[in-house]
Design an enzyme around this catalytic site. Structure first.
Site, PDB file in Angstrom:
ATOM      1  N   ASP A  81      33.674  69.818  40.227  1.00 10.55           N
ATOM      2  CA  ASP A  81      32.389  70.488  40.406  1.00 10.55           C
ATOM      3  C   ASP A  81      31.296  69.969  39.489  1.00 10.55           C
ATOM      4  O   ASP A  81      30.158  69.761  39.897  1.00 10.55           O
ATOM      5  CB  ASP A  81      32.649  71.977  40.141  1.00 10.55           C
ATOM      6  CG  ASP A  81      31.422  72.829  40.183  1.00 10.55           C
ATOM      7  OD1 ASP A  81      30.752  72.807  41.222  1.00 10.55           O
ATOM      8  OD2 ASP A  81      31.121  73.501  39.186  1.00 10.55           O
ATOM      9  N   ASP A  84      33.664  70.035  34.370  1.00 10.34           N
ATOM     10  CA  ASP A  84      35.045  70.502  34.298  1.00 10.34           C
ATOM     11  C   ASP A  84      35.844  69.860  35.429  1.00 10.34           C
ATOM     12  O   ASP A  84      35.330  69.036  36.177  1.00 10.34           O
ATOM     13  CB  ASP A  84      35.075  72.035  34.392  1.00 10.34           C
ATOM     14  CG  ASP A  84      34.415  72.534  35.675  1.00 10.34           C
ATOM     15  OD1 ASP A  84      33.775  71.710  36.375  1.00 10.34           O
ATOM     16  OD2 ASP A  84      34.541  73.721  36.001  1.00 10.34           O
ATOM     17  N   TYR A 233      31.630  81.068  40.207  1.00  7.29           N
ATOM     18  CA  TYR A 233      30.795  81.127  41.405  1.00  7.29           C
ATOM     19  C   TYR A 233      30.886  82.446  42.141  1.00  7.29           C
ATOM     20  O   TYR A 233      31.335  82.522  43.274  1.00  7.29           O
ATOM     21  CB  TYR A 233      31.108  79.927  42.298  1.00  7.29           C
ATOM     22  CG  TYR A 233      30.647  78.656  41.629  1.00  7.29           C
ATOM     23  CD1 TYR A 233      29.286  78.359  41.555  1.00  7.29           C
ATOM     24  CD2 TYR A 233      31.531  77.792  40.999  1.00  7.29           C
ATOM     25  CE1 TYR A 233      28.835  77.231  40.902  1.00  7.29           C
ATOM     26  CE2 TYR A 233      31.082  76.650  40.338  1.00  7.29           C
ATOM     27  CZ  TYR A 233      29.733  76.381  40.298  1.00  7.29           C
ATOM     28  OH  TYR A 233      29.277  75.263  39.649  1.00  7.29           O
ATOM     29  N   GLU A 485      25.000  69.844  31.025  1.00  6.50           N
ATOM     30  CA  GLU A 485      26.047  69.636  32.032  1.00  6.50           C
ATOM     31  C   GLU A 485      25.463  69.133  33.358  1.00  6.50           C
ATOM     32  O   GLU A 485      24.522  69.717  33.881  1.00  6.50           O
ATOM     33  CB  GLU A 485      26.825  70.941  32.290  1.00  6.50           C
ATOM     34  CG  GLU A 485      28.033  70.719  33.206  1.00  6.50           C
ATOM     35  CD  GLU A 485      28.916  71.957  33.370  1.00  6.50           C
ATOM     36  OE1 GLU A 485      28.383  73.082  33.270  1.00  6.50           O
ATOM     37  OE2 GLU A 485      30.125  71.781  33.599  1.00  6.50           O
TER      38      GLU A 485
END
Ligand SMILES: *[C@@H]1O[C@H](CO)[C@@H](O)[C@H](O)[C@H]1NC(C)=O
Length: 507
Positions: A81, A84, A233, A485
């Site tokens: 994703d 990670d 999510y 990120e």
């Protein structure tokens, strides 16, 4: 001094001025083609599974080759994703839908990068075909989010649990299933010209998965609990938007009236307001027409359908009005603006990872400008009219900010420009590659690479990070997850926007 000499000197002077202007032009305008190439290359760095010989980001290797075995199904492949190593299929599907939409709108401008964009889509759909191969079951997550997030490990030597989590007829998850149906339908169109047989397979599967999502309604929040909520999510906007979104894509792909009837039947049941969390975790409520991202599809539905109603001469209500309201919620000069702009000009919405909003909303502005131009209509914001070219201007200001036209003069895309993020929050990028360090690095063994002030070991070229704070400052450090990120759905809509500006750099 004769006249001829003056003319020669004047001509020399003009040539010199011209060259200076070209140099200045090169400094201030962006190399959209280079950025486009890199934005697509990024997806190779996120690949899970067995990498093909054509893999260009060669510091990444095969990983997670046993995904699915615990459930007796092959779930090898797909994308990690973000920074990670979990495969979250809900945002992965949204990413794939937007990659496909990018190709459908602007693929004709991608040149030799088109094939790489199609490969990136297919890397997603090959995996979705596996995740939906059992009728009445859709795999939604592979990898244990808590286990994964407590380790700093390369995907190539993960030893965290790779559990597969599915939604079923008795434990349904309509948002993840419907978004996967949308991804399959949109991708079937994007891949139609290059592989008609595969395209048909995707379309048939899309119809099947949509039926499942609609027939067995429920939210995967209730099935997975703490695996998705409140972190990760959690679907905050409900699943009705994904069902309509999927039906709209299926209608676009098939022209089958039953999908259009579905859109019309349900569109007015969508909530007019939705709750989101702001940066401090406080709920904020806004018009749903202004929202678009992995969670809420509202603005995307209105813009996608506005094209269909124009082309197919259908009733434009409420789609076109809501699409106009969306555009008016972005424009800095609009009285109904619902976003903020930093002093340097970057769009901001509450919540983490601001760049996801910047790229998704910029893409929608471009698409809507395109549609409005085709239909030869302006956009109406309360009491003033807006030209489609104004939407392009806003989108370009955002893309340019990402690429370096900002107070810090840095690009937020790794590997683009002279100055870009060096310490992104990304396990594979920060740890040494298997080539450099073949021995196993265990869960805690990676901590030194997380904590070091040294730059990351591997360039994840094309990765766009969460981006600066609202005052245009940027912390280039792995611990600042929200800023440093990269995430797959930041890049997906940017691919389309960069293709557009490659073709029209000074529109
Ligand atoms: C249209 O879609 C519906 C629902 O999937 C299906 O039952 C029907 O056969 C389709 N019609 C055509 C003409 O393909």
């Amino acid at each position: 001094m004769d006249g001829g000499n003056v003319r020669v000197q004047l001509r020399v002077l003009m040539v010199v001025i011209g060259m200076m202007m070209m140099v200045v032009g090169r400094v201030t305008s962006q190399d959209y083609e280079d950025a486009l190439t890199k934005s697509i290359l990024f997806f190779e760095g996120q690949r899970s599974g067995r990498l093909p010989p054509s893999q260009r980001m060669t510091w990444r290797k095969d990983s997670a080759l046993n995904d699915g075995t615990g459930s007796n199904v092959d779930l090898v492949g797909g994308y990690y994703d973000a920074g990670d190593n979990v495969k979250f299929n809900f945002p992965m599907a949204f990413t794939t839908t937007l990659l496909a939409w990018s190709v459908l709108e602007f693929g004709q401008f991608m040149g030799s990068d088109l094939q790489h964009a199609l490969d990136a889509i297919r890397w997603g759909t090959d995996y979705f075909l596996k995740a939906t191969s059992i009728p009445g079951t859709v795999f939604a997550i592979v990898g244990d989010p808590y286990g994964d997030h407590s380790c700093w490990q390369r995907p190539e030597d993960m030893d965290t649990p790779r559990t597969s989590y599915a939604v079923t007829t008795t434990n349904p998850g309509s948002e993840v299933s419907a978004e996967m149906a949308a991804a399959l339908a949109a991708s079937s169109m994007a891949l139609q010209a290059s592989d008609a047989q595969y395209s048909l397979t995707l379309l048939n599967r899309a119809a099947m998965v949509f039926d499942f999502a609609d027939m067995y309604r429920g939210s995967y929040n209730d099935v997975f609990g703490a695996l998705v909520c409140p972190y990760y999510y959690c679907d905050g906007s409900g699943y009705a938007d994904e069902l309509i979104w999927a039906a709209a894509w299926l209608y676009k792909a098939t022209n089958n009236q039953s999908y259009w009837d579905y859109v019309l039947k349900h569109i007015n049941n969508l909530p007019q307001y939705i709750k989101r969390m702001d940066t401090d975790g406080m709920p904020v409520s806004g018009g749903s027409f202004a929202e678009f991202g992995w969670d809420s599809k509202h603005a995307g539905i209105n813009i996608l359908v506005s094209k269909l109603v124009i082309d197919r001469q259908l009733n434009p209500s409420p789609f076109v009005l809501n699409a106009d309201k969306f555009a008016c919620s972005i424009l800095p000069e609009s009285p109904t603006k619902s976003v903020a702009y930093s002093p340097g000009g970057l769009l901001f919405k509450p919540g983490s990872c601001n760049m996801q909003h910047v790229t998704a909303l910029s893409f929608l502005l471009l698409v809507y400008s395109h549609y409005s131009n085709d239909a030869q209509r302006g956009i109406q914001c309360d009491n003033f009219a807006v030209s489609p070219s104004r939407l392009v201007q806003i989108a370009q200001s955002q893309v340019d900010y990402i690429l370096g036209k900002n107070p810090l003069g840095m690009s937020y895309m790794v590997g683009y420009g002279n100055s870009f993020p060096q310490r992104i929050h990304h396990r594979a990028s920060s740890l040494p590659s298997m080539d450099a360090y073949p021995a196993h690095i265990d869960c805690q063994g990676g901590s030194q690479y997380f904590e070091t002030e040294n730059p990351n070991q591997n360039l994840l070229i094309g990765a766009v990070v969460g981006g600066p704070a609202a005052d245009d400052s940027y912390v280039d450090f792995r611990t600042d997850v929200s800023q440093s990120e990269p995430i797959t759905y930041i890049n997906a809509p940017l691919v389309g926007a960069l293709a557009y500006f490659k073709a029209f750099p000074s529109s």
